[in-house]
Structures are given as C-alpha cells and as structure tokens.
Scaffold this active site. Sequence first.
Site, PDB file in Angstrom:
ATOM      1  N   LYS A  41      25.409  31.316  20.965  1.00 51.94           N
ATOM      2  CA  LYS A  41      24.484  31.398  19.829  1.00 51.94           C
ATOM      3  C   LYS A  41      25.076  30.661  18.634  1.00 51.94           C
ATOM      4  CE  LYS A  41      23.844  34.173  16.485  1.00 51.94           C
ATOM      5  NZ  LYS A  41      23.476  33.105  15.526  1.00 51.94           N
ATOM      6  N   GLY A  86      33.458  33.359  12.414  1.00 52.60           N
ATOM      7  CA  GLY A  86      32.575  33.488  11.257  1.00 52.60           C
ATOM      8  C   GLY A  86      33.292  34.223  10.151  1.00 52.60           C
ATOM      9  N   SER A  87      32.532  34.854   9.288  1.00 52.37           N
ATOM     10  CA  SER A  87      33.135  35.495   8.121  1.00 52.37           C
ATOM     11  C   SER A  87      33.748  36.844   8.485  1.00 52.37           C
ATOM     12  CB  SER A  87      32.070  35.688   7.049  1.00 52.37           C
ATOM     13  OG  SER A  87      31.073  36.545   7.555  1.00 52.37           O
ATOM     14  N   THR A  88      34.646  37.305   7.655  1.00 51.80           N
ATOM     15  CA  THR A  88      35.274  38.608   7.875  1.00 51.80           C
ATOM     16  C   THR A  88      34.227  39.722   7.803  1.00 51.80           C
ATOM     17  OG1 THR A  88      37.399  37.818   7.069  1.00 51.80           O
ATOM     18  CG2 THR A  88      37.042  40.196   6.962  1.00 51.80           C
ATOM     19  N   ALA A  89      33.256  39.590   6.902  1.00 53.15           N
ATOM     20  CA  ALA A  89      32.228  40.630   6.765  1.00 53.15           C
ATOM     21  C   ALA A  89      31.448  40.783   8.067  1.00 53.15           C
ATOM     22  CB  ALA A  89      31.288  40.278   5.617  1.00 53.15           C
ATOM     23  N   THR A  90      31.058  39.667   8.672  1.00 56.40           N
ATOM     24  CA  THR A  90      30.310  39.756   9.932  1.00 56.40           C
ATOM     25  C   THR A  90      31.238  40.190  11.066  1.00 56.40           C
ATOM     26  OG1 THR A  90      28.934  37.947   9.116  1.00 56.40           O
ATOM     27  CG2 THR A  90      28.646  38.536  11.404  1.00 56.40           C
ATOM     28  N   GLY A  91      32.479  39.730  11.024  1.00 56.09           N
ATOM     29  CA  GLY A  91      33.448  40.119  12.051  1.00 56.09           C
ATOM     30  C   GLY A  91      33.599  41.634  12.145  1.00 56.09           C
ATOM     31  N   GLU A 111      37.757  35.192  15.005  1.00 57.11           N
ATOM     32  CA  GLU A 111      38.373  34.174  14.148  1.00 57.11           C
ATOM     33  C   GLU A 111      37.592  34.203  12.845  1.00 57.11           C
ATOM     34  OE1 GLU A 111      41.076  32.782  14.784  1.00 57.11           O
ATOM     35  OE2 GLU A 111      41.255  33.012  16.947  1.00 57.11           O
ATOM     36  N   CYS A 149      37.855  27.014   7.723  1.00 59.86           N
ATOM     37  CA  CYS A 149      38.474  28.350   7.628  1.00 59.86           C
ATOM     38  C   CYS A 149      39.916  28.217   7.173  1.00 59.86           C
ATOM     39  CB  CYS A 149      38.371  29.074   8.961  1.00 59.86           C
ATOM     40  SG  CYS A 149      39.058  28.139  10.334  1.00 59.86           S
ATOM     41  N   GLU A 159      37.704  33.561  -0.756  1.00 63.75           N
ATOM     42  CA  GLU A 159      37.543  32.304  -0.031  1.00 63.75           C
ATOM     43  C   GLU A 159      36.358  31.565  -0.648  1.00 63.75           C
ATOM     44  OE1 GLU A 159      35.881  32.848   3.968  1.00 63.75           O
ATOM     45  OE2 GLU A 159      37.111  31.169   4.619  1.00 63.75           O
TER      46      GLU A 159
END
Length: 467
Positions: free
Chosen positions: A168, A219-224, A241, A275, A371
């Site tokens: 995706k 992706g981002s830490t928030a989504t991770g 990552e 990143c 970031e």
Amino acid sequence: MDDFKLYIGGKFVEGARSIDVINPATGQAFARCPVADEAQLDEAVAAARSAFPAWSALSQDDRAAMLMRIADAMQEQAGEFSRLLTNEQGKPLEQAGMEIMGAAFTLKAFAGMRTQPRILKDDGKARISEIRRPLGVVAAICPWNFPVMMLANKIGPALVTGNTVVLKPAPTTPLTALKFAEVCAGVLPAGVVNVICDDNDLGAALTAHPDVDKIAFTGSTATGRKVMEAAAASIKRVTLELGGNDAAIVLDDADPVATARKVFQGAMANAGQVCIAIKRAYVADAIYDAFCDELARLANAAVVDDGTKQGTQMGPVQNKAQFEKLKRLLDESRDEGTVIAGGAAIEREGYFIQPTVIRDVGDDARIVQEEQFGPVLPVLRYADIEDVLARSNDTRFGLGGSVWGGDVERAASIAERVESGTVWVNQHLALNPKVPFRGAKESGLGTELGEEGLNEYTQAKIINVAL
Ligand code: NAD
C-alpha cells in the site's frame, strides 16, 4: 492521462472509487488513482494468502531469479518510472532516476541474499539446528518521500524469503507503485504481489487484518504507534522505520567550507524530505560563522524549480499538507534565531519552499525539537563536547546522526556516544542494502536491510534431534 488500476490476485481492477493525484510542482491534478474499499483490501489479502503455499515452496534461487527479472525490467523502464516519480513526488528527474536505479539495485542485492540454517549443537547426543521459514502475508506500507526505494526495501526481502505481499503506497504517491505492479505482472505468479491504494483510510484495516502475518511499515512515528497497537491483537511481526531528527555535530577541527557543503547536501536532499536528513547542525564556536556563511551561500544559490526542468537542484515539497505545515513552522521560527537564507514559501504555483538556514537558534525552538521534513536547517552553536552530546541526544528520536572533523578517529569515538541507530563520520545519508538500518528510541523497531533485515521476514525455528 494514463489509466491506472489496482493489482489484486494477478488482475488489474478498477478501484471502488478514484482520487486525484496532484503534481506538487503545479498544485494541479495530473492523473486519477483508483482507491480500494475494504472488500478489495480483503480480496488482496486473500489473494496473497492463497498464493503463499506455492510461492513459499519454491527454492530461494527460483524466487531470486524472478526478483532479478523485476529489477531488470525496472532498469529498462527507468525513464518512464522516473518521469512518473517526478510528476507525483516532485524530485528532480535526475534524482528520480537515481531512486529507480537504487531500487533496482536493492532488489538485486536481496536476490543475492539467502537465509542460512545454523547448527547450534551437534555432539553425538543431539543435533540442534535453526532454520528459517517465511511468515506468510506481509503488508508493506510506504511513505511519500521515496515511494519506489521504500517499496524495494520491503518487497526484496519479503519475496526472496518466500512471503507474499500486499503493498500500500502513500495516497499522494501511488502511481509508481501501480507501475511497479505492471512489472510484477510480467514476472510473478498471481497473488504474490498485490497493490492496493487508499485515501489514507485503509491502513488501520490492513494492519489489523487477521490474515496478515507481518507489517513492514515506513512512515511517521505517530502512525507507527497506531500500527503497533493494531498488530498487538494477533501478535503480528512488525518492522517500523519511523521519523528522525538527525543531528550533525561539526567539530572544531572540521574544514568549515568543505563540511558545510556536505552538511547542506545531507540536510536539503529531496527537499529535506528524508527520514535521515540532517535536521539540526551543532557547530563548534571556532568555525561557527564561516560554516553558517557557506550554508547561506549554498541555500541562496540553489536552483529550486519544477523537477522536469533541466538544471533544477531541488523540487517542491511533496504535498499540500506538508507545505502548509512547513509554512507555519517557518512563520513561527522567524523570531527564534536569525534567518540567513530563505525563510518562506516561494510565490508561485506549486508547493515550493525556499531552502532555509536559521542560525543562533535555541535548543527549545520547535524547529529544533521537531522533525521539519523540509528544506530547513537550524544551526546551533556549542563550545564543549560533553555539552553538545547532552543537547543533541536530548530527543525522543534516534534514527541517524553524523560527526564531522579533521581527526577521523576522534570524530569516530564521539560518534559512539550519539544515541541513534546509525551514526556516520564525515558523511551522512549513506545507505547500503547489505548494511542493517534501524532506528533507536521512537525512530523505529526492528531492522530493515542487511542480513538482520532479511531475517525479519522469517520465523526462526529450532529443530532439536535426539541422536
Ligand atoms: P505517514 O505515517 O503519514 O504515512 C505512512 C503510510 O502509512 C502511508 O501509506 C499512510 O497512508 C499509511 N497510514 C496512515 N494511517 C495509517 C494507519 N492507521 N495504519 C497503517 N498505515 C497508515 O508518513 P508520511 O507522512 O507518508 O511520511 C513521512 C514520515 O515518514 C516522516 O516522519 C519520515 O521521517 C518517515 N520516514 C521514515 C523512514 C525510515 O526509514 N525510518 C523513511 C522514510 C520516511
């Protein structure tokens, strides 16, 4: 406009609906992208599941041979891939070409890797060995900064070890993934790779799906964080990552001009949307002014334009949300230090930000703490090594970092004290598919690339034989 389709179970199919794909250099739609609904997501996972037994039964050599053919086809079609990548992502054509060739190189590197069995004990009484088996269905979820490189980092190890994949892409850069599906269709059995697109609304269902065995997420830490929560229900394997806030520490014995050039490149590559871009520079007092002057000169001289124009060094940022976020950050940061280059959006159509350098910034400024993910570099001053290590390590991120100096061994020993997954000395951004890549702290979990990265697509199994 080209006709793009989802790729599910070996067939190209219409989406449940479609969305515009915007060219960030114009802010205008240039294509439509099909997006899947949950029923199509289920179909893609089911197709990957039913392809798994036959695919995993092939030898690693047979699977690697197909991976090589995919990589060859990407190289042959590098021109088309690059134009599509520049149109959807924004990066200059030459850099898009480098991404495509880098992705093909990565696929080939994984085609050359094998999981190896290990004998742990063989003493006449028992023979204990460890073998590795594929996990099953991998959900590969990618961001929009390096859409092709990121998919290669996941598809390569997933396929060679015998997994099947539902890929995706990010909703703002879906087309290169759909083109990649066309390449796969010419090589792979149906269902081994499936590509579905969304409008940023299928990630939760995909990561919680009971028939997905592993999530490879960038992706981002928030989504991770959400991915990890979703994975918990069925104890899925996850590789995350995530975001970074890499610091460059420039020592007092570094050549200020030569180092500023390399640090500039490390900060501004891909319009700062990397990143592992340098997002903060800490520079020794003795060379601070000379270093800042050179950075400002480079930023003012950079050619920022549509990536399809020859001579463009930096393209727009990739999407409107990121563009608006950067504008707010720049507005807020203007009084946090002295802006010596850029500092605002460029007045034109598209999502262009001036390469920006801000000096004499305080540690607490948002532009230092967060970031930025854009062509923006704050430069901080330090006098003492212990002080700069404490300040630069005072972050929840830990992806990369670099130390720069004339005495390489001194720089390398300071690098050991930087709290991140990778620390470079006198360089930044250097990645290699054979070298493990991972984030410390909130920058990630698990490893991508290298033998460890390959192994993360497998279940290790102990075979313990009484003799
Ligand atoms: P993002 O987290 O917004 O999106 C990444 C992907 O996750 C997209 O495909 C998105 O559609 C999908 N997604 C959204 N919601 C989801 C959910 N609930 N569950 C699962 N997936 C979901 O990130 P982005 O804005 O596309 O990318 C920028 C970020 O990625 C930056 O923070 C950057 O540092 C990071 N990044 C990290 C690496 C790395 O290797 N560590 C590499 C590139 C980018």
